[in-house]
Design a protein around this motif. Structure first.
Motif, short mmCIF file in Angstrom:
data_model
loop_
_atom_site.label_atom_id
_atom_site.label_comp_id
_atom_site.label_asym_id
_atom_site.label_seq_id
_atom_site.Cartn_x
_atom_site.Cartn_y
_atom_site.Cartn_z
N ARG A 209 8.83 3.57 -0.70
CA ARG A 209 7.47 3.67 -0.16
C ARG A 209 6.96 5.11 -0.25
N GLU B 38 7.88 7.50 -2.25
CA GLU B 38 7.66 7.89 -3.64
C GLU B 38 6.38 7.25 -4.20
N LEU B 39 6.12 6.00 -3.85
CA LEU B 39 4.91 5.33 -4.33
C LEU B 39 3.64 5.92 -3.70
N LYS C 194 6.53 11.02 -9.48
CA LYS C 194 7.31 10.36 -8.42
C LYS C 194 6.96 8.88 -8.35
N ARG C 195 5.68 8.57 -8.52
CA ARG C 195 5.27 7.16 -8.49
C ARG C 195 5.83 6.40 -9.69
N ILE D 266 1.08 0.83 -12.29
CA ILE D 266 0.64 1.42 -11.03
C ILE D 266 -0.89 1.43 -11.01
N TYR E 170 -4.38 5.58 -8.07
CA TYR E 170 -3.81 6.18 -6.87
C TYR E 170 -4.91 6.53 -5.87
N TYR F 177 -4.56 -0.24 -2.54
CA TYR F 177 -3.39 0.52 -3.00
C TYR F 177 -2.25 0.37 -2.00
N VAL G 190 1.54 -1.09 -2.59
CA VAL G 190 2.78 -0.41 -2.20
C VAL G 190 3.61 -1.32 -1.30
#
Length: 94
Positions: A11, A13-14, A21-22, A53, A56, A63, A67
């Motif tokens: 979580r 990192e996302l 990182k994501r 993804i 962001y 978003y 996640v």
């Protein structure tokens, strides 16, 4: 990710502002497909990860929902991995 991934680190990192990182977090989730015990769950996770993804926006509810879904998949996979069933033979031995 060089450290052991947990649902909390996934979580984090996302939600990280750094794109790499994501990407690493999603890749860690994709690597779990190899050990997915249920074909249906593996298929669902593969389709989820294939979409990539989304844009962001950590304050955007969509978003955050994405996640949450990713973390949910992680937890489902590790729930079945960490709780193996005891076989009848093992139960008799107790």
């Amino acid at each position: 990710m060089t450290h052991k991934t947990t649902s909390q680190t996934l979580r984090a990192e996302l939600m990280a502002p750094e794109p790499i990182k994501r990407v690493h977090a999603l890749h860690a989730l994709e690597l779990e497909l190899d050990g997915a015990p249920q074909a249906a769950l593996a298929q669902e996770l593969e389709e989820f990860a294939a979409r990539g993804i989304p844009y962001y926006a950590p304050d955007d509810p969509h978003y955050c929902e994405w996640v949450g879904k990713a973390v949910g998949y992680w937890e489902k996979l590790h729930e079945t991995h960490t709780a193996p069933r005891m076989t009848a033979r093992a139960r008799r031995a107790i």
